[in-house]
Scaffold this motif. Sequence first.
Motif: not given
Length: 125
Positions: A41-42, A46, A50, A59, A61, A68
């Motif tokens: 996920c990280q 983005p 976002t 999630h 940003w 995230w």
Amino acid sequence: MSHTVTITRLPNEENDDYDYEFGGTHGNDCMVGKPCARKSCQAMNPDYDTERKRHGLEHWWNYDNREWIVHDTKACALDHVFEYIGDIETFEGLGLGTYPVRVEWEDTWWLEVQSSTPIGDGAQA
């Protein structure tokens, strides 16, 4: 959501802090965010979107921290309300008792006592 604070001791000559306990119920409006622990996920880009939903969680940003964020369902904003403004400023002029409060986000978490009339008794000093 209905939060309360019970003031159980007022400041005095020996101690200039209030003693208090938070109560009430918690909901989405007091939920705080935490970085998503999943590396995949990280790694999401983005630049195009976002806000996304992955592994059942929304999630968003965080531009400041460049990561995230997901909601932390076990945490409450009440844990953070006194990071920037103290309890003395918030509870000034109140006596012992239980008061309805509202927790809000506006660049930082802050707490507003909704009524100066207690809805319950506090402990005796």
